[in-house]
Each structure stands twice: as C-alpha cells, then as structure tokens.
Design an enzyme around this catalytic site. Structure first.
Site, mmCIF file in Angstrom:
data_model
loop_
_atom_site.group_PDB
_atom_site.id
_atom_site.type_symbol
_atom_site.label_atom_id
_atom_site.label_comp_id
_atom_site.label_asym_id
_atom_site.label_seq_id
_atom_site.Cartn_x
_atom_site.Cartn_y
_atom_site.Cartn_z
ATOM 1 N N GLU A 253 4.436 -37.188 142.696
ATOM 2 C CA GLU A 253 5.269 -36.279 141.900
ATOM 3 C C GLU A 253 4.941 -36.322 140.417
ATOM 4 O O GLU A 253 4.568 -37.364 139.891
ATOM 5 C CB GLU A 253 6.729 -36.707 142.021
ATOM 6 C CG GLU A 253 7.295 -36.505 143.383
ATOM 7 C CD GLU A 253 8.719 -37.000 143.433
ATOM 8 O OE1 GLU A 253 9.243 -37.100 144.542
ATOM 9 O OE2 GLU A 253 9.296 -37.302 142.370
ATOM 10 N N CYS B 210 5.976 -36.241 132.886
ATOM 11 C CA CYS B 210 6.185 -37.561 133.488
ATOM 12 C C CYS B 210 5.218 -37.681 134.669
ATOM 13 O O CYS B 210 5.297 -36.906 135.616
ATOM 14 C CB CYS B 210 7.641 -37.623 133.938
ATOM 15 S SG CYS B 210 8.049 -39.107 134.822
ATOM 16 N N CYS C 168 11.730 -52.600 143.880
ATOM 17 C CA CYS C 168 13.036 -52.581 143.187
ATOM 18 C C CYS C 168 14.099 -51.970 144.107
ATOM 19 O O CYS C 168 13.859 -50.931 144.736
ATOM 20 C CB CYS C 168 12.952 -51.782 141.895
ATOM 21 S SG CYS C 168 11.726 -52.427 140.742
ATOM 22 N N CYS D 3 4.756 -47.869 145.699
ATOM 23 C CA CYS D 3 4.803 -48.959 144.723
ATOM 24 C C CYS D 3 5.033 -50.277 145.454
ATOM 25 O O CYS D 3 5.743 -50.314 146.448
ATOM 26 C CB CYS D 3 5.926 -48.714 143.718
ATOM 27 S SG CYS D 3 5.986 -49.927 142.397
ATOM 28 N N CYS E 132 12.515 -40.601 140.522
ATOM 29 C CA CYS E 132 11.180 -40.525 141.099
ATOM 30 C C CYS E 132 11.179 -40.807 142.596
ATOM 31 O O CYS E 132 11.922 -41.612 143.096
ATOM 32 C CB CYS E 132 10.232 -41.473 140.383
ATOM 33 S SG CYS E 132 10.977 -43.014 139.891
ATOM 34 N N CYS F 85 15.201 -48.161 143.777
ATOM 35 C CA CYS F 85 14.162 -47.132 143.587
ATOM 36 C C CYS F 85 13.672 -46.550 144.901
ATOM 37 O O CYS F 85 13.357 -47.270 145.842
ATOM 38 C CB CYS F 85 12.999 -47.743 142.813
ATOM 39 S SG CYS F 85 11.634 -46.597 142.566
HETATM 40 N N1 SAH Z 1 7.191 -48.576 137.643
HETATM 41 C C1 SAH Z 1 7.491 -48.265 136.293
HETATM 42 C C2 SAH Z 1 7.451 -46.791 135.981
HETATM 43 C C3 SAH Z 1 7.988 -45.854 137.018
HETATM 44 S S1 SAH Z 1 9.708 -45.980 137.375
HETATM 45 C C4 SAH Z 1 8.824 -48.841 135.902
HETATM 46 O O1 SAH Z 1 9.548 -49.332 136.769
HETATM 47 O O2 SAH Z 1 9.102 -48.846 134.704
HETATM 48 C C5 SAH Z 1 10.380 -45.031 136.044
HETATM 49 C C6 SAH Z 1 11.849 -45.292 135.734
HETATM 50 O O3 SAH Z 1 12.699 -44.713 136.746
HETATM 51 C C7 SAH Z 1 12.172 -46.789 135.701
HETATM 52 O O4 SAH Z 1 12.853 -47.156 134.525
HETATM 53 C C8 SAH Z 1 13.024 -46.920 136.939
HETATM 54 O O5 SAH Z 1 13.840 -48.006 136.837
HETATM 55 C C9 SAH Z 1 13.747 -45.593 137.013
HETATM 56 N N2 SAH Z 1 14.413 -45.376 138.305
HETATM 57 C C10 SAH Z 1 14.052 -45.821 139.533
HETATM 58 N N3 SAH Z 1 14.965 -45.481 140.475
HETATM 59 C C11 SAH Z 1 15.944 -44.806 139.818
HETATM 60 C C12 SAH Z 1 17.173 -44.204 140.233
HETATM 61 N N4 SAH Z 1 17.568 -44.213 141.509
HETATM 62 N N5 SAH Z 1 17.926 -43.595 139.282
HETATM 63 C C13 SAH Z 1 17.512 -43.549 137.986
HETATM 64 N N6 SAH Z 1 16.376 -44.099 137.543
HETATM 65 C C14 SAH Z 1 15.585 -44.726 138.441
HETATM 66 FE FE1 SF4 Z 2 7.995 -49.465 141.311
HETATM 67 FE FE2 SF4 Z 2 10.222 -48.032 141.351
HETATM 68 FE FE3 SF4 Z 2 10.301 -50.573 140.547
HETATM 69 FE FE4 SF4 Z 2 9.108 -48.729 138.962
HETATM 70 S S1 SF4 Z 2 11.287 -48.817 139.532
HETATM 71 S S2 SF4 Z 2 8.339 -50.781 139.536
HETATM 72 S S3 SF4 Z 2 8.261 -47.371 140.572
HETATM 73 S S4 SF4 Z 2 9.774 -49.871 142.611
#
Ligand code: SAH
Ligand code: SF4
Length: 315
Positions: free
Chosen positions: A47, A73, A84, A80, A304, A87
């Site tokens: 995306e 973006c 997390c 990944c 994302c 996510c």
């Molecule tokens: N992996 C990198 C960059 C991609 S994630 C990172 O973690 O920084 C980009 C942002 O989207 C991160 O700050 C992440 O915490 C956030 N994100 C992930 N899941 C989300 C959710 N369900 N709602 C809002 N932000 C989210």
């Molecule tokens: Fe990976 Fe999502 Fe964690 Fe960013 S927030 S490091 S994309 S698992």
C-alpha cells in the site's frame, strides 16, 4: 525502439520490466487522500497513501495564497517481521523486502496518476507497510535516488524514516549521513508495556533506542519525531504523559499522538477525544511540542495494511 534487433527486443521483453508495479486498487477518502494498492511482479501487494494538504503562503501584497502540498506514505516490505500487537501489516507475517526500484516506483506512479507536475512540495514518509530499517540497503538506496537531482530531486530533509526502534540500525542510518528525518514509533514509556505490545523492545529496549536517537545527526532546525499510538485505558493516563516528558528530556523532540485505528480482531480501544486532548495539553504545558495526528483517510481504512487485507479477503 524499432531500431533495435528483433532478438534483442525479445530478450529485453523477456528479462526486464519498465515498471515493477501496477495499480490493483485505489480508494478515495472524503478529505482528498487516496490510498493505492500496488501489485508487484510476484502478485504480492503493498500500500501507498497520498495525503493532500494546503500550504498557506503569502504573495507580494501579503494576500494569502494556498499551494498544494503532498505527503506520500510508502511501504518498504511486504508484511513485517516485528509483530507489533496493534498492527495489521504484521498479521500475515513477513513475505519479502521491496527492492529500491519498487520503493521509488510507488512515488513515481502516485505522482503520475495524480498529475503532480513536479516533486516540489512532495514529502515522503516511510510509514506504510514494513520496517524500513529491516531493509536498510534498499531503503538507503531509494533515499539516495529520491534526493539526487538526476533522480526525483526530493531533498532528504523532506524524507522521514519511521522505525519501531532497531537501535543498531538507527546508528547505521545515522552514519550514512543522508540528512533524512527520523521518526520513532515509541507507543509506550516503560519497557514492560512496550515489550508486551512491541516484541522488538525485548531486543532493543527503550534506553537503547533513546541513546541511538541522541547520536543521530539532525539538521539544527529540525526535531526527532516520536510517534505515540494512543490506546484507550492502556497508555493514555497522565502518569504515562509524565513519564514521556521525563524520557524525552534533553532531546529536540516533537511528539505526534496517533489515535489507535481499530481493525477486525484488534483488541485495543480508540481513546476518547478528551483523553487525547488532555494528554497533548499535558505535554505542551511541560514545554514539549506535541500534536494530534489528524486521521486522514479514516474512512478508507487508513492504518497500514488494512486495504490490502480487505482485498485479500475478497479474492
Ligand atoms: N515499521 C515502521 C513504519 C511503518 S508503521 C514503524 O513501526 O514505525 C507506521 C506507523 O503506523 C507506526 O507508527 C505504527 O505504529 C502505526 N500503526 C500501526 N498500526 C496502527 C493502527 N492500528 N492504528 C494507528 N496507527 C497504527
Ligand atoms: Fe512492523 Fe507494523 Fe510494527 Fe511498524 S507497526 S514495525 S509495520 S508490525
């Protein structure tokens, strides 16, 4: 190129592609942002989101004129590895790294599809799918292509790498001295909670990330961004805000508070507007720059990984 020998044309067709991506789907949001799902040569999808902003400017007579500004973006990986808990991207695990060409092409295609005439006013954030510092070779190559005059001529000061906190890679990126901005996805102020929601914290705890950030070279006029995903009743208390202020003491930081964006199966809550506002006010009263991120494109499943997920579920 009809002047080339036929067998050369045939082998070029066979072995090379002009664009490594094609548009599989576009969703438009009411606020003007657009979310792209791109298909890769091996049928995986990633995306990219285009966010539009009006930039206020003043003409010679002091009248306000507005200029379009764009933030694109982009994704750096299919899936990944970081796992997390909040996510969507990581739900199906990790598939593969994107090549530098696939990273750069996301910006080129979005620019072309929207008739954005030049890269003047374009900002790039590595905040799409994947952990950019887990694909540092290709990400650093793409940063160079973006910034070169013969590339896309997007200054590295308009490029932000967002990371979940791979401390040793933050150092490595810093040593490359590319001039990019850094965003840290912090989300928790103590190691216990951070390790629960971000397994990467077990390898690189909060203090190792902070140490790496302190050594990271940044432009004197810029700040390190700390992203703080606010989840209702989990990390939105005044005590957390207090600890955050203490943690960032001595760092030229700005905090970006993000509303948790729920997705099917997610077990976290979106915080209330009141909680969010008082968290921000607390930080600001202590002299920390803090903003609440507008949830651009919430109606198009903005966090994302969510558009990709919808697509997979249908097919
Ligand atoms: N992996 C990198 C960059 C991609 S994630 C990172 O973690 O920084 C980009 C942002 O989207 C991160 O700050 C992440 O915490 C956030 N994100 C992930 N899941 C989300 C959710 N369900 N709602 C809002 N932000 C989210
Ligand atoms: Fe990976 Fe999502 Fe964690 Fe960013 S927030 S490091 S994309 S698992």
């Amino acid at each position: 190129m009809n002047n080339l020998p036929n067998d050369l044309i045939a082998s070029l067709k066979e072995e090379y592609t002009l664009s490594p991506l094609s548009i599989a789907k576009v969703e438009n949001s009411k606020d003007g942002s657009r979310k792209y799902l791109f298909k890769l040569h091996d049928n995986f999808t990633v995306e990219t989101v285009l966010i539009l902003m009006k930039d206020k400017q003043y003409d010679e007579d002091g009248k306000i004129t507005s200029k379009e500004k764009y933030t694109i973006c982009i994704s750096s990986q299919v899936g990944c590895k970081m796992g997390c808990a909040f996510c969507f991207t990581t739900k199906e695990g990790f598939k593969r790294n994107l090549s530098a060409g696939e990273i750069v092409e996301q910006v080129r295609l979005v620019q072309a599809d929207n008739g954005i005439p030049s890269t003047d006013g374009v900002n790039i954030v590595f905040m799409g799918m994947g952990e950019p510092l887990d694909n540092l070779d290709n990400v650093s190559k793409s940063i160079r292509i973006f910034k070169e005059e013969d590339g896309l001529a997007i200054s590295s000061r308009r490029q932000t790498v967002s990371t979940s906190g791979l401390a040793t890679k933050i150092e490595k990126l810093g040593l490359m001295d590319l001039g990019v901005l850094l965003a840290i996805s912090l989300h928790a102020v103590n190691d216990k909670l951070r390790s629960e929601i971000m397994p990467v914290n077990k390898a690189y705890n909060i203090s190792s990330v902070i140490e790496a950030v302190k050594r990271f070279p940044i432009d004197a006029r810029k700040r390190i961004m700390f992203e703080y995903l606010v989840m209702g009743d989990l990390n939105d208390s005044e005590q957390s805000a207090k600890e955050l202020v203490k943690l960032l003491d001595g760092i030229k930081a700005k905090v970006n508070l993000i509303y948790f964006n729920p997705h099917p199966g997610s077990k976290f809550n979106r915080p209330t507007v009141e909680k969010m506002t008082s968290f921000r006010d607390f930080l600001q009263n202590k002299g920390l720059t803090a903003t609440i991120r507008e949830s651009k494109g919430l109606d198009i499943s903005a966090a994302c990984g969510q558009l990709r997920e919808k697509h997979l579920n249908k097919s």
